[in-house]
Write an enzyme that holds these catalytic residues in place. Structure first.
Site, PDB file in Angstrom:
ATOM      1  N   CYS A   1       0.980  -1.110   0.018  1.00  0.00           N
ATOM      2  CA  CYS A   1      -0.153   0.061  -0.009  1.00  0.00           C
ATOM      3  C   CYS A   1       0.903   1.143   0.201  1.00  0.00           C
ATOM      4  CB  CYS A   1      -0.811  -0.068   1.254  1.00  0.00           C
ATOM      5  SG  CYS A   1      -1.599  -1.562   1.629  1.00  0.00           S
TER       6      CYS A   1
ATOM      7  N   ARG B   1       1.302   1.408  -6.058  1.00  0.00           N
ATOM      8  CA  ARG B   1       1.577   0.651  -4.906  1.00  0.00           C
ATOM      9  C   ARG B   1       0.411  -0.114  -4.485  1.00  0.00           C
ATOM     10  NH1 ARG B   1       6.687   1.147  -1.932  1.00  0.00           N
ATOM     11  NH2 ARG B   1       5.891  -0.312  -0.740  1.00  0.00           N
TER      12      ARG B   1
ATOM     13  N   TRP C   1      -4.054  -1.797  -0.806  1.00  0.00           N
ATOM     14  CA  TRP C   1      -3.891  -2.897  -1.595  1.00  0.00           C
ATOM     15  C   TRP C   1      -4.612  -3.967  -0.649  1.00  0.00           C
ATOM     16  CZ3 TRP C   1      -1.517  -7.713  -1.772  1.00  0.00           C
ATOM     17  CH2 TRP C   1      -1.513  -8.361  -3.035  1.00  0.00           C
TER      18      TRP C   1
ATOM     19  N   ASN D   1       1.010   0.130   6.506  1.00  0.00           N
ATOM     20  CA  ASN D   1       1.421  -0.909   5.372  1.00  0.00           C
ATOM     21  C   ASN D   1       2.130  -2.020   5.791  1.00  0.00           C
ATOM     22  OD1 ASN D   1       1.035   0.986   3.527  1.00  0.00           O
ATOM     23  ND2 ASN D   1       3.022   1.517   2.838  1.00  0.00           N
ATOM     24  N   GLY D   2       1.717  -3.241   5.496  1.00  0.00           N
ATOM     25  CA  GLY D   2       2.339  -4.670   5.874  1.00  0.00           C
ATOM     26  C   GLY D   2       1.259  -5.363   6.344  1.00  0.00           C
TER      27      GLY D   2
ATOM     28  N   GLU E   1      10.685 -13.432 -19.214  1.00  0.00           N
ATOM     29  CA  GLU E   1      10.498 -12.249 -19.102  1.00  0.00           C
ATOM     30  C   GLU E   1       9.109 -11.762 -20.224  1.00  0.00           C
ATOM     31  OE1 GLU E   1      10.612 -10.366 -16.782  1.00  0.00           O
ATOM     32  OE2 GLU E   1      10.488  -8.426 -17.377  1.00  0.00           O
TER      33      GLU E   1
ATOM     34  N   LYS F   1       5.812 -10.279 -19.172  1.00  0.00           N
ATOM     35  CA  LYS F   1       5.365  -8.750 -19.659  1.00  0.00           C
ATOM     36  C   LYS F   1       4.073  -8.909 -20.218  1.00  0.00           C
ATOM     37  CE  LYS F   1       7.191  -6.861 -17.502  1.00  0.00           C
ATOM     38  NZ  LYS F   1       8.092  -6.974 -16.682  1.00  0.00           N
TER      39      LYS F   1
ATOM     40  N   GLU G   1       0.925 -10.128 -17.495  1.00  0.00           N
ATOM     41  CA  GLU G   1       0.944  -9.242 -16.128  1.00  0.00           C
ATOM     42  C   GLU G   1      -0.080  -8.008 -16.619  1.00  0.00           C
ATOM     43  OE1 GLU G   1       4.028  -7.725 -14.015  1.00  0.00           O
ATOM     44  OE2 GLU G   1       5.169  -7.456 -15.943  1.00  0.00           O
TER      45      GLU G   1
ATOM     46  N   HIS H   1       7.026 -32.112 -24.848  1.00  0.00           N
ATOM     47  CA  HIS H   1       7.184 -33.075 -23.716  1.00  0.00           C
ATOM     48  C   HIS H   1       5.676 -33.031 -23.069  1.00  0.00           C
ATOM     49  CE1 HIS H   1      10.857 -34.716 -24.254  1.00  0.00           C
ATOM     50  NE2 HIS H   1      11.359 -33.479 -24.386  1.00  0.00           N
TER      51      HIS H   1
ATOM     52  N   LYS I   1       3.289  -2.580  -6.846  1.00  0.00           N
ATOM     53  CA  LYS I   1       4.650  -2.485  -7.343  1.00  0.00           C
ATOM     54  C   LYS I   1       5.429  -3.325  -6.555  1.00  0.00           C
ATOM     55  CE  LYS I   1       8.006  -0.773  -9.970  1.00  0.00           C
ATOM     56  NZ  LYS I   1       7.997  -1.368 -11.257  1.00  0.00           N
TER      57      LYS I   1
HETATM   58  C1  F6R Z   1       7.085  -7.747 -13.150  1.00  0.00           C
HETATM   59  C2  F6R Z   1       7.587  -7.103 -11.877  1.00  0.00           C
HETATM   60  C3  F6R Z   1       7.835  -8.255 -10.708  1.00  0.00           C
HETATM   61  C4  F6R Z   1       8.949  -7.779  -9.889  1.00  0.00           C
HETATM   62  C5  F6R Z   1       8.989  -8.667  -8.574  1.00  0.00           C
HETATM   63  C6  F6R Z   1      10.322  -8.398  -7.825  1.00  0.00           C
HETATM   64  O1  F6R Z   1       7.020  -6.745 -13.976  1.00  0.00           O
HETATM   65  O2  F6R Z   1       7.910  -6.034 -11.582  1.00  0.00           O
HETATM   66  O3  F6R Z   1       7.911  -9.569 -11.141  1.00  0.00           O
HETATM   67  O4  F6R Z   1      10.069  -8.042 -10.750  1.00  0.00           O
HETATM   68  O5  F6R Z   1       7.771  -8.417  -7.739  1.00  0.00           O
HETATM   69  O6  F6R Z   1      10.403  -7.036  -7.279  1.00  0.00           O
HETATM   70  P1  F6R Z   1      11.879  -6.186  -6.835  1.00  0.00           P
HETATM   71  O7  F6R Z   1      12.823  -6.373  -7.938  1.00  0.00           O
HETATM   72  O8  F6R Z   1      11.389  -5.132  -6.186  1.00  0.00           O
HETATM   73  O9  F6R Z   1      12.182  -7.304  -5.766  1.00  0.00           O
END
Ligand code: F6R
Length: 609
Positions: free
Chosen positions: A2, A27, A73, A99-100, A483, A487, A490, A506, A604
Site C-alpha cells: 500500500c 503501490r 492494496w 502498510n504491511g 520475461e 510482460k 501481467e 513433452h 509495485k
Molecule cells: C514484473 C515485476 C515483478 C517484480 C518482482 C520483484 O513486471 O515487476 O515481477 O520484478 O515483484 O520485485 P523487486 O525487484 O522489487 O524485488
C-alpha cells in the site's frame, strides 16, 4: 504494497497528501483515505481509485496542516470503504495508517475483546490502532511508550503513521520490514512509504531503521529506538530527478520507462565500466573475496528472478563457477544448504520485496556473503546486504518493470565479466572486447526503439483478441522468454507461457492449434538450428510464429513475422530481445483498452509474503 503519505508543516495538508497518494497509487489502489487535523481529526475514505476520494473532498474546506493518507492494496478484508485506512481507535484517541501485515492479529483481537474493544472492520490495521490505544491508556506514558510496547507485542511487518488526539502538533511514525522515509523541507516534515510521493517537495530524507519510531513536529523530528531513547540520524540526499517520476508527455509510465532504457542502461554501464576496466569498488567487493567464491546463488522474485536466470547462463559460462538460481519465496522455506565459500546475490528493484529480504537474512544467518543488486538507495535489502551494486534506473513507477530489469541485466553482466577476469577465466583481449561491446548496448536499444516501435504497435493490434501466447527459446533466449511472457500476461491478462523450446514437445505442444501465437526467440548461434526446428514443429501445427532474431539470422521460411534486432555478443542478446517483447506487452494491452500502468491485483513492491 500500500502507500503511506504524511505531512506536518505550514502548508495545507490535504493537497500534499492527495498529490503524494496519486504518486503512490501504483503501490496499491483498491481504496484510499486521509485524516486531516485542524482542531479535530477528520477522516475521509473512498473505495476504488483515488479520484473517488478526491471527489468526496472537493467541497470540503480542510485547512489543517497536519495529516496522514493511505492507498490500500487489500490483504485482510475486501476492498471497501470500511476497510480502507485511516483507522480510528474506539473512542477516537488514535488515528493510524499502515502498510504491511500483522501476523498475530487474531490473538490481538482476543486481547482487545477482553478489554471491551469493538471492531468495525475486518482489517489487522484496526487491531493495531486499538492496541496502541490500549497501551497508551494502560501505562499513560505517552506516544513513544505506547508505540514501542505495540512493536514488541505485534508480529509481522509494518510501517505506520499515527496521530494521537491528545498530541495535536505531532505526527508519529514507526516501522519494521516495511519501507518508510521522512523528508525534510523548509515548510515542514513529510512521510512516505516510497520516494516518488515526496520527491517534488524535497530530496533530503532520513531513513528509519527497523523497530525505530519518530515524532515529527512542524520544525523538528526526533528519532527513538525500542527503549525510547533518542537516536541521532544523518540527513541523506536522494539523487533521483523529479522529472523521472512524471509522465512528461507520454501516455503511460510504462512506455516512458521503456524509452528511458538507453539512458539508464548507459548510466549503469558508466558507473562501473571505466577506461581501464570494471571498477567494483563502490560495492566493497574485493579481488580477494571474488577469488574465494566457489558457488553462486542468485535469489529473487518475478522479473528480477528472470534476470537471475539470464545471469546464471552468463556467469557460469564465463566464470565456470556453479550458479544456482532460485525463487526467493521457495528458497527461504526450503532450509537451503549453502556453501560457506559461496556468494548469495539478491536481485531486487525496490529492495523491499519481503521474500527476497527473508532470503538475504537466511544467507546471512548461515554466514554466507551477500551481494544485493538494488535500485532503491537506502532500501532494506541494500542496507542489510554485505555488498550492494546499485542499478541507476531512477524511480520506476509502472507496475510492470522494464527499465529496472534492463539495468539489472547490466549489473549481472558487469559482475560476470569481472569475476571471470579476476578468476583468470578470460584474458585481457576478451575482457576488453566484452566491455567494448557492452558499451554499444544503449545505442542498440535506441536503434530498436526507433525502428521497431511503430511496427510492433501495428503487429500488436492484430493480437488484441488472442487468448493464449507462447514464448519459446533455448539458453539465454529461454531466459528472456520468461520475461517476455510475464510482460504480456501481467498487463494484458492474456494467458501466456514461456517454454524452453526443446521442452515443448513433452506435453505443452498439444495446446498449439490454428492461429496460436508463438514468439520464438533465436539469437544463440550454437543452438540456433535446434530452436528453428522447434519453431517448425509449432508452425506445422498451425501456430502463428513471430521470430525475434538478430539481423544475420534468417527465419523467413518458418516465421509468419520477423522482428529483427541488431547483432551483439551472445551474452548480451537479452538486453536487446527484451525490448520488442516489452513493446509487444505494452501495445497489446493498450489495444485492449486496459490500464497498463496499474494492472489489476498487482502492486509495485511486494512487501508481504
Ligand atoms: C514484473 C515485476 C515483478 C517484480 C518482482 C520483484 O513486471 O515487476 O515481477 O520484478 O515483484 O520485485 P523487486 O525487484 O522489487 O524485488
Amino acid at each position: 504494497m500500500c502507500g503511506i503519505v504524511g505531512y506536518n508543516g505550514s502548508k495545507r495538508a490535504v493537497d500534499i497528501l492527495l498529490d503524494g497518494l496519486a504518486r503512490l497509487e501504483y503501490r496499491g489502489y483498491d481504496s484510499a483515505g486521509v485524516a486531516i487535523r485542524d482542531k479535530e481529526i477528520e477522516v475521509f475514505k473512498a473505495k476504488g481509485k483515488l479520484t473517488n476520494l478526491k471527489e468526496k473532498l472537493q467541497d470540503k474546506e480542510l485547512k489543517g496542516t497536519i495529516g496522514i493518507g493511505h492507498t490500500r492494496w487489500a490483504t485482510h478484508g475486501e476492498p471497501s470503504e470500511v476497510n480502507a485506512h485511516p483507522h480510528v481507535s474506539n473512542d477516537g484517541n488514535v488515528t493510524l495508517v499502515h502498510n504491511g501485515i500483522i501476523e498475530n492479529y487474531q490473538e490481538l483481537i482476543q486481547k482487545l475483546g477482553r478489554h471491551d474493544y469493538k471492531l468495525y472492520s475486518e482489517t489487522d490495521t484496526e487491531v493495531l490502532t486499538n492496541i496502541i490505544d490500549y497501551y497508551y491508556k494502560k501505562y499513560k506514558m505517552g506516544p513513544i511508550d505506547a508505540i514501542n510496547r505495540t512493536m514488541v507485542r505485534v508480529r509481522g511487518s509494518y510501517a505506520i503513521a499515527v496521530m494521537f488526539k491528545e498530541h495535536p502538533d505531532e505526527l508519529w511514525v514507526a516501522r519494521k520490514d516495511s519501507p518508510m522515509i521522512i523528508g525534510e523541507a523548509e515548510d515542514g516534515y513529510y512521510v512516505a512509504s516510497d520516494v516518488p510521493a515526496i520527491l517534488k517537495y524535497t530530496n533530503k530524507v532520513y531513513y528509519i531503521d527497523n523497530l525505530e519510531a519518530a515524532c515529527l513536529k512542524k520544525d523538528k523530528v526526533i528519532f527513538y529506538d525500542l527503549n525510547g531513547d533518542e537516536v541521532q540520524k544523518e540527513l541523506k540526499e536522494i539523487k533521483w530527478d523529479v522529472s523521472a517520476a512524471e509522465k512528461e508527455g507520454y501516455e503511460h509510465f510504462m512506455i516512458k520507462e521503456i524509452n528511458e532504457q538507453p539512458d539508464v542502461v548507459k548510466k549503469t554501464i558508466n558507473s562501473f565500466v571505466k577506461e581501464d576496466g570494471i571498477d567494483l569498488s563502490a560495492t566493497g567487493l574485493t579481488v580477494e573475496e571474488i577469488k574465494k567464491f566457489k558457488q553462486i546463488y542468485i535469489v529473487a522474485c518475478g522479473s528480477a528472478y528472470h534476470v537471475g536466470v539470464c545471469a546464471q547462463y552468463v556467469l557460469e559460462d564465463l566464470t565456470r563457477i556453479p550458479v544456482r538460481v532460485e525463487i526467493a519465496s521457495e528458497f527461504r522455506y526450503r532450509k537451503p544448504i549453502l556453501d560457506k565459500n559461496g556468494l548469495v546475490i539478491i536481485i531486487s528493484q525496490s529492495g523491499e520485496t519481503a521474500d527476497s529480504l527473508a532470503a538475504l537474512r537466511e544467507a546471512k544467518n548461515q554466514g554466507v556473503k551477500t551481494l544485493a543488486i538494488v535500485n532503491v538507495v537506502g532500501s532494506s535489502i541494500a542496507r542489510e546486504a554485505n555488498h550492494v551494486l546499485y542499478t541507476l534506473a531512477g524511480p520506476e513507477i509502472a507496475v510492470a518493470t522494464t527499465k529496472a530489469f534492463s539495468t539489472q541485466l547490466i549489473a549481472a553482466y558487469v559482475l560476470a565479466i569481472q569475476m571471470a577476469y579476476v578468476k583468470k577465466k578470460i584474458k585481457d583481449d576478451v575482457y576488453l572486447e566484452l566491455l567494448e561491446e557492452l558499451k554499444t548496448i544503449p545505442d542498440k536499444i535506441q536503434d530498436i526503439l526507433k525502428t521497431l516501435t511503430t511496427k510492433i504497435q501495428r503487429l500488436s493490434s492484430k493480437f488484441a483478441g488472442i487468448k493464449d501466447a507462447f514464448y519459446i527459446g533455448r539458453g539465454l533466449d529461454y531466459a528472456i522468454s520468461l520475461e517476455g511472457s510475464l510482460k504480456l500476461k501481467e498487463v494484458s491478462y492474456i494467458h501466456s507461457e514461456a517454454y524452453a523450446a526443446g521442452e515443448l514437445k513433452h506435453g505443452t505442444i498439444s495446446l498449439i492449434e490454428d492461429g496460436t501465437l508463438v514468439i520464438g526467440i533465436a539469437t544463440q548461434e550454437e543452438i540456433l538450428e535446434k530452436t528453428i526446428s522447434n519453431l517448425v514443429e509449432v508452425k506445422s501445427r498451425g501456430a502463428y510464429v513471430v521470430g525475434v532474431v538478430p539481423k544475420n539470422v534468417d527465419v523467413s521460411k518458418v516465421a509468419n513475422y520477423t522482428i529483427e534486432i541488431p547483432e551483439t555478443n551472445k551474452y548480451f542478446y537479452p538486453s536487446l530481445t527484451v525490448i520488442p517483447l516489452q513493446l509487444l506487452g505494452y501495445y497489446i494491452t493498450v489495444s485492449r483498452g486496459l490500464d497498463v500502468d496499474k494492472p489489476r491485483n498487482l502492486a509495485k513492491s511486494v512487501t508481504v509474503e
